[in-house]
Every structure is written in structure tokens, then in C-alpha cells.
Design an enzyme around this catalytic site. Sequence first.
Site, short mmCIF file in Angstrom:
data_model
loop_
_atom_site.label_atom_id
_atom_site.label_comp_id
_atom_site.label_asym_id
_atom_site.label_seq_id
_atom_site.Cartn_x
_atom_site.Cartn_y
_atom_site.Cartn_z
N ASP A 476 -12.66 -8.43 0.82
CA ASP A 476 -12.10 -7.23 1.44
C ASP A 476 -11.51 -7.58 2.81
O ASP A 476 -11.74 -8.67 3.36
CB ASP A 476 -13.21 -6.18 1.57
CG ASP A 476 -12.70 -4.75 1.55
OD1 ASP A 476 -11.50 -4.55 1.76
OD2 ASP A 476 -13.51 -3.85 1.32
N ASP A 546 -7.69 2.25 -2.77
CA ASP A 546 -8.97 2.96 -2.63
C ASP A 546 -8.90 4.32 -3.30
O ASP A 546 -9.92 5.00 -3.40
CB ASP A 546 -9.31 3.15 -1.15
CG ASP A 546 -10.20 2.03 -0.64
OD1 ASP A 546 -10.64 1.20 -1.45
OD2 ASP A 546 -10.44 1.98 0.57
#
Length: 739
Positions: A476, A546
Site C-alpha cells: 500500500d 478503494d
Amino acid sequence: MPISVQQHQFHLQTDHTSYLFHVMENGELGQLYYGQRIHDQPDYPDLTAREEHGAIPAWRLDRPDFQPETLKQEYASLGKGDYRDPAFQVTSPDGSRISEFRYQDYQIADGKQRLNGLPSTFATADDVQTLTVTLRDAVAQLTLALQYTVFPHQDVIVRSARFTNAGEQTLLLDRAMSSQLDLPDANYELMQFSGSWARERHLVCSPLHSGSQSIGSLRGASSHQQNPAMFLARPTTDEDHGAAFGFNLIYSGNFLDQVEVDAFDTARILIGINPEEFGWQLTPGETFQTPEAVLSYTTAGLNQLSQQMGEFYQHHLVNPHFAQTPRPVLINNWEGTYFNFDEAKLTAIASDAKDLGIEMFVLDDGWFGHRDDDTTSLGDWDVYAQKLPNGIAHLANKIHAMALKFGLWFEPEMISIDSDLYRAHPEWTVRTPHREMTPGRNQFVIDMANPEVVDYLYGKISRLIADAHLDYIKWDMNRNITEAYSPTLPAEQQMEFAHRYMLGVYQLYGRLTAAYPNVLFESCASGGGRFDLGMMAYAPQAWTSDDTDAVERLKIQFGTSYGYPQTMMGAHVSAVPNDQTGRITPIETRAAVAYFGDLGYELDVTKCSAIEKAAIKEQVAFYKAHRELFQQGKFYRLDSPFTGDGNVGSWQVVSADGKHAIAARYQVLNHPNPAYNRLYLRGLQPDQRYKIAGNDHVYYGDELMNAGVFIPHLQDSTEGIEESFDFSARLLVIDAVEK
Ligand code: DGJ
């Protein structure tokens, strides 16, 4: 042969395209043509014809027709009469900024070498040819090597530039683009893929117009906001017909894609590292290599362009170990638990997931340091003993014992102020002396330009891979860079920071993927914030966004599909109401969108009802039965959610032999008494007979593609949707039948 050279004229030929350039009278390189393949000729007088234009500088008194501003150039400089933005800019120690790169020689080699330290394409000797043209600026004693690799069967050319300082003085490279293309007219639509966090890569089209149009990033990452993929299409081009160019850059940091339309309606396309926030000190003997730009062209429409570029990435960019390998169906605990979990909770999720046919369990953020929220612990890549007292390896063993793969989340490039790492090494944080640090998601960026940092991270991550036998890593990266500066660089090299940061990231990725070739990496940057080819070279799939809402994902995945094949897109089914939009969509629709990518689930399955569990089990089995088609099939965009009121979208995957296909049609809101809807399929064999699951009729491929399939209006519960007809998805499974 894909490359032919005649009288200082270079002709790069793919199966369907030609790219031509030559050495001009002044010794510099001029562009001649890029487009549909044409015959090879010793010269092309109509492509080199010149006309004298008024009131602009010419090369020499006796050559008033040779006016740099009107020339199509191959890699142009500024300052000698071409006033368009240049491909490069060099400053000499005396402050002068004029360059004249004159042709020296060329080399043709079979195959393609990878670039050192940068993600790059590769090929074997029998696949492709690489042309290197060497030019030299005698005053600055600077050598420029322009590299072109021709990939004939995918109609792709990859370009890059390499500068070498052959003199004794340090030179400053202010700009070094990877590719320049001067097109003879500007009658194109610019297609860009833009957005923001949670609505990435929406298609935006605009006609080219006089002046510059550009897409770029100065965030230290390719970004949610703009993507390096860019198409130029003729105004009449559609998904199935017409001419279009595709461009992309194999890079994950600051980039610039620019189109400049000049007074003569020519279009100059520049692709490369964003020259803003870039500068490179070239010391004597030193070389600077640009990233690679990818160029492709077709006359067969946008679906073809996406397919040929996607196939190219799968064969010549993505880690071959994973390119064709089926990607596991995973469950990720993030939206299911966020930071709130312990070993019992995780193993309960894993165990239920296993019963549903899921193949891998991924532990997301919150397993390290003392991380209960996003304010702490980044950098402390040791287990949070309060949550997981037995450690990661113990948890991994338990998951592996369930015959599930095990994956783990990291955010290597970040540091929290509240971390042991920051307390020990505050100097590893990216910051500018005497300036405040700007937080982003409560965290700061670690200095990847510092080799010590790369070593530290390699040590931490590799130990966990080895101890816990990790099968997968989610990498990430949740904020962009501010106050760019590295204390390890002298003042005069601070402009190198953004690129050196990326080189550090690539070095870490390169070391880890080389040492642990069986670990599947998925890149992520707050979702799709670094969805680019640089990342794909190491991490063959990326967390697309997301935003897991099915309606939003329709646009995100549709937009992403222009530049990237569906096998690069992580796509998860999450719980409703959706965490990003609050929308409640049927689980069938959520799955029907996520099928067209690398399927995963991101919810707490232990909380699912028996009906939901049964649905998930069926979905996972269905996906596995068609996994190759979903992940590797040819992807066709049918109806765009970016046209009209955006209420309908559809797409389709087709097997390589054209005998199997799955199409999906999504409808956001159900309207009463609608128009008569048909879905026109693509990529089938016209003379082949097909059946659609659940329908007894036998169709010919030409009927399915030209006459289409009737899509009935949803108006009663017999379609299987009991509560609402909004947010519907219809899946058509199409298989060839023998006569
Ligand atoms: C952003 C990612 O996109 C999410 O999937 C999740 O990993 C969070 N970060 C964790 O902080």
C-alpha cells in the site's frame, strides 16, 4: 525484418504499423510517419517535402525552407528555431542551453535488454528487434542513444532515451522525455483517464485544440487524479472501428503526457518524467536512462487498441511467473474488521471463507507496531503482540493448515511519528530543512532515495516472507509526497529526489521479487493511486480503487480497461450498505462487476446470512469455472457508462479461440416502460453456432454480434431480484455448440 535501414532512413514495421524517421540535412533526426503499415521505400519525397513559411527562423541562409519550427522532429531541442516544447533540455556549466545532437551511427540487435534499475519490457531474441541510434553533441560532449524496440505482433513500439556525458564537465539535464511524436495533423480526440480517490480513471474526452493539453502528476506517484495512459483517436473512431494511437509510460512517479498543437495544426506528443521537479546532474562518464514509453496504433478501433496493448503487457512487461498464472480468489479483512481484530476473529473469517471456496486469506492494515488506528506504527514491521500474541508466522501456519494461501499488508514507504522507527531514525523521513512537514493520513513518507532505508525495508519484509511463508503481499501507499528533499543528497542534486525516490521503490520491489519469485504482489496506493505500468512490472495486479460500490466500480473498471487488461484489476465484493457510498446493491450485482477482474471478497463472512453465504459459494465456484476467461479473455467494452445518462454499461470477455464468452449488462436504475434493449456481442466467430446458458435457442455468431441479444425489461420478480430492480446485472454465458 521489423527494422529496415536505407540511406539513413529507419523504418520500423510491426504487423500492421510503420514508424519512419530519418537523418535530416542538419544531421539531426526528423520524423516521417507513424500509422498504418506502408511499403518500405528507399525514400519518401512527399514526407520530406518542405515549404517556406514567413517570419520564422531557418537553419541556414541558403536553406530558407529548412525551418525547425515546421519540421517533424524525432527528439527536439529548444533554442534553435523550434519553439514547441522540447523533448529534452541540457544546461552546460557556462549556463548555455543549446544542443545539437548529430547522428553518429546505429545498431540493430535481436531481442531486448531490460533497463537497469527501472521497470522495463523484455523479449527473447526471436521475438523482437531493438534499434539504437546514437547522436552526439560535440560542444557539450554529450551522447544521446535513442532506443526503439519493435514488437511486431502486438503492433507496439517501445522507446526510451539515454544520455551519457562523454566530456569532462558536469552537465545538468533539466528535461529528458522518453518519447516524442510529431503528427502531421491534429484532428484527434484526446482520451484521458482522470478522477480522484474512489473515482479513479473515468474516461474524459476532448478534441485537440491549438496550444498545449497535458495530463500529469507532481505528487511523487502516478496518482488517482491522472493516469499515464493516453489515447488519441480520430473523431469517428469507436470501440470497433477507426484509427487511434495509444501511449503509456512504464513509470510510477511524476509524469507528463502532453499534446501541443501548433500554428500549422501539427500535434507534438511528449511522454516522460514530468520536467517540473526534475533535474539530473550528469557528471563526467555518467549516464541517465529515461523510463520506457509504449506506443501503439490501430485502425480497428479502441477495443483492438486496448487488447493489443494489454496482450503486450502480459507477454513483455508483467513478471512472467505470474502473467498467465491463475490469480487466487482472496478474502481481505480490511472492510470486514478494519483495525479491530485478533487471531480468533481472523481465523474464523478464514475458516468460513475456506468453506465458501475462497483460496487465500489476506491480513490487511493493523497487524504491526501498536496500530489500532491510522495514527501510529508505520515503519515498525513487527507483530502487534496485543492483537496477535502468537505472531504472524503462527497465524500463517493456521491459515496454511486450512489449505488457504496467506497474504500480508505492508505500507513500506511510510513512517508514523509515533513509531520506533521514527524515534530511531527521524532523518529517514522526507522533509525539507527548516520547514514544517505536511501530514497526509496522519503519516509521513520515508526517504526511499536513501539506500539505507531500502536495505532496512528489505530486511524487515524478507524476514516476514521467510518466517511466515507469505504467498502474497499487498503493498500500500496512502499519501503523496510533500516537502520533497533527501538529506542524503547534496543541494545541487535535490532536483533528483523524485526520480531517486522511485528508483529506491523499484530497487526494493526488484530485490524482493527476485528473492521470492513465488510471492504474488498486489500494488495499492489508497486504492488506484498508482495504477501504472511501472508497478505492474513487479506487482502483476493492483487494487483498482478503494471504492467497492458496484455502481461506482462499473465506471472505474470500464475506464481502467482502456489502458490495462482486466487481469491487472483487483476487484472485491464488499458488504452493503457500501462503506464509500452507503448504497445497497444486490450481492449478485456486486459479484457480476467483480468477476471481470481478480475476484476477491472484502467483508466479514462470519456475519453473512446463510443466503449470502450460499450466494458467495455459488459465485466463487462460478468464477473458478470461468477463471481463465475472466482473467485472461479478450475484453470488449460494449456499452459505455460514460455516454448518455450513464445508466447502462456492458462488457464482455471472449476466449482466445472465440468459442466461449461471458457478457454482462449492468443497469443502474430501472425505468418504467423503457426502450427495447439489445446487447450486441463482439469477438465471436460469425459462422460458429452458440448457446446462451438458460436459453434453448441456437444462435450463429453473426446473429449475436449484428442482430444482438434481446434484454427484457425487469418488471417482475421472475428475474430473480426480489426487492428492487435497480442496480441490476445480467450475465450471459455463451458457449459454442457443435452442429
Ligand atoms: C488503503 C487501501 O486501499 C485499503 O484497501 C486498505 O489497505 C487501507 N489502505 C489500509 O489502511
